[in-house]
Design an enzyme around this catalytic site. Structure first.
Site, mmCIF file in Angstrom:
data_model
loop_
_atom_site.group_PDB
_atom_site.id
_atom_site.type_symbol
_atom_site.label_atom_id
_atom_site.label_comp_id
_atom_site.label_asym_id
_atom_site.label_seq_id
_atom_site.Cartn_x
_atom_site.Cartn_y
_atom_site.Cartn_z
ATOM 1 N N LYS A 114 3.480 16.741 -7.471
ATOM 2 C CA LYS A 114 2.930 17.666 -6.478
ATOM 3 C C LYS A 114 3.399 19.089 -6.773
ATOM 4 C CE LYS A 114 2.747 17.878 -1.379
ATOM 5 N NZ LYS A 114 3.258 17.199 -0.161
ATOM 6 N N SER A 195 -0.027 16.015 3.166
ATOM 7 C CA SER A 195 -0.306 17.134 2.295
ATOM 8 C C SER A 195 -0.327 16.771 0.805
ATOM 9 C CB SER A 195 0.746 18.236 2.509
ATOM 10 O OG SER A 195 2.043 17.782 2.159
ATOM 11 N N SER A 219 2.906 12.907 4.961
ATOM 12 C CA SER A 219 2.290 13.536 3.791
ATOM 13 C C SER A 219 2.278 12.688 2.531
ATOM 14 C CB SER A 219 2.953 14.885 3.501
ATOM 15 O OG SER A 219 2.564 15.834 4.459
#
Length: 532
Positions: A114, A195, A219
């Site tokens: 990420k 996210s 997330s």
């Protein structure tokens, strides 16, 4: 991502024919391509050990697939930037293998991480924000360091909900100023949740073998569920947060996002370790494990599991699906007990108080340590940048959370400290710990959340229920596994336990996964036909 970097990598990979072939398959709604890309760590390692596959060839094939599916074809926008050194790293690891050195099960395996995880290389670390576009971290995050030590190839960075979805009260998950809108491989007009949006979509679409996400509340597990993959949100402190662009140290953690429980277990084992730069990891000493040892098909036998009934009821179709899956748990030897997780309504407001209270000091500490050369030094700088670049950054939604965090007085504030104490009391000792102790449980289960919703820039996100908050606020582990589909959209089943119970949860999740094998590769439809 600078498109020129991608073109250069594609040429270097010698993958033009593969790109064309995959693009044609993607255009026809097919996931056709090399089966090795859908395979897991163990199969890829076996192929490399037998001399039938190299890390370089594997990286080349994933680059071709990213070109065909992520940048063209369905255009998922899951990968925000590629590592220009990925092929060179793979070649180096291939040379090590030929010399008789294999670092472990991740040797030569491509992983996407990420874009809030710092890497001291040629890639940016931006949390999706244009304010940090082009800013290279001065040193690796501990997670990136551990991956390199394990011999993994960091293939690139994944898109995310900007600032890990801590920017607006009306945000659209999966969107960032730098990466655009991530799309769900199971229905391109639907959301990936967030996210860790790009990591979820990338794993569903087989753009790498493994991925890393981060979670503050939901997330990892929410995008894993909506993208039909496995996600593990570890106990707070099992995986270091140093070098990860933060929201709040009381709840932040990184964790695996993969297509199988086995891969998640191998990846989690590689990420663990006591890091002097993250005080919370000191509590993990002696508690981490080789989680591959937990991969037992009898992992549900005799386990007493609480069915968290207060996390059902958000959607009739999902409840009906999960009821069938509960029967699978029983058939595998689990003992099910209907329970209510207590006091879950007592930290709704105080959770946000803690996140806002920690966000500004934690972010500014990260910028000072990992990006001192960045044009933004403070939360106020980020807010001002967004205002100045509103046409690009504020086109879909605002920055209410950033403004609210800027106004908070700091970590010594009485309201913040009382909120933190409240969270720990009602999520831990009078929450998960209480029900598990009273009912003598090994785990709690419930639907992870709703199915993927239509991406909507007018109304923002509209979640269909979520089981993420109890474990997130408590700092306890949470594993989600594919449980089937509603109207062709994935649904996850969650296993939640007390602190440091990862091995137990992985064992149960693996037994359930192997008994059902629900996951199927996406076909990238433009939409799904939902009948009334």
């Amino acid at each position: 991502m600078d498109r020129r970097d991608f073109v250069r990598l594609g040429v270097a990979a010698g993958a033009a024919a593969g790109v064309a072939q995959l693009a044609s398959a993607a255009a026809n709604g097919s996931t056709a391509g090399s089966a090795i890309l859908e395979a897991g760590v163990q199969e890829q390692q076996a192929q490399m050990a037998a001399g039938k596959l190299s890390s370089k060839a594997l990286v080349q094939q994933y680059l071709a697939r990213i070109a065909a599916i992520d940048k063209a074809g369905p255009t998922l926008r899951a990968v925000i930037e590629l590592n220009p050194d990925a092929l060179a790293i793979a070649e180096s690891l291939d040379r090590e293998r030929k010399a008789g050195k294999v670092r472990g099960p991740l040797h030569g395996i491509p992983v996407l991480i990420k874009d809030n995880i710092a890497t001291a290389d040629k890639m940016s670390t931006s949390a999706g924000s244009l304010a940090l576009d082009g800013v290279r971290a001065s040193k690796d995050a501990y997670v990136a360091q551990k991956l390199r030590e394990a011999g993994a190839v960091i293939l690139g960075k994944t898109n995310l909900s900007e600032w890990a979805n801590m920017r607006s009260t009306h945000s659209v998950s999966g969107w960032s100023g730098r990466g655009g809108q991530t799309r769900n491989p199971y229905a391109l007009d639907r959301n990936t949740s967030g996210s860790s949006s790009g990591s979820g979509a990338a794993m569903a679409a087989s753009l790498a073998t493994l991925a890393i996400g981060t979670e503050t509340d939901g997330s990892i597990v929410s995008p894993a569920s909506t993208c039909g993959i496995v996600g593990i949100k570890p106990t707070l402190g099992l995986v270091s947060r140093s070098g990860i662009i933060p929201i709040a140290h009381s709840q932040d953690t990184a964790g695996p996002m993969t297509r199988s429980v086995a891969d998640a277990a191998l990846l989690l084992s590689a990420l663990c370790g006591v890091d002097t730069a993250d005080e919370a990891t000191g509590a993990s000493r002696g508690k981490s494990a080789d989680y591959a040892r937990a991969l037992r098909k009898d992992g549900l036998q005799g386990k007493r599991i609480g069915v968290a009934r207060n996390f059902f009821g958000s959607a009739t179709a999902i409840d009906a699906l999960i009821e069938k899956e509960l029967a699978v748990l029983k058939a595998q030897g689990a003992i099910l007990v209907d329970v209510q997780v207590p006091n879950t309504d007592k930290y709704n407001d105080s959770e946000l108080e803690v996140l806002l209270g920690e966000f500004r000091p934690d972010l500014e500490a990260y910028l000072a340590a990992y990006a001192a050369h960045a044009p933004v030094k403070t939360m106020a700088d980020v807010i001002a940048f967004n205002e100045k670049n509103a046409a690009r950054e504020l086109q879909h939604f605002g920055q209410e959370h950033l403004v609210a965090a800027q106004a908070k007085p700091g970590l010594q504030d009485k309201a913040y400290r009382e909120a933190l104490a409240n969270n720990r009391r009602y999520a831990r000792e009078e929450g998960i710990d209480k029900i598990m102790r009273e009912e003598k449980l090994d785990a709690l289960v419930a639907p992870t959340g709703g199915v993927a919703w239509l991406t909507d820039y007018i109304n923002g996100d509209h979640y269909g229920g979520s089981f993420s908050s109890p474990a997130a606020v408590a700092g306890y582990p949470h594993v989600t596994v594919p449980a089937g589909y509603v109207h062709g959209l994935p649904v996850g089943l969650s296993f939640v336990g007390g602190a440091w119970s990862e091995a137990t949860l992985i064992g149960m999740a693996y037994a359930y996964e192997q008994a059902t094998l629900h996951r199927r590769a996406p076909a990238f439809p433009a939409s799904v036909n939902v009948k009334a």
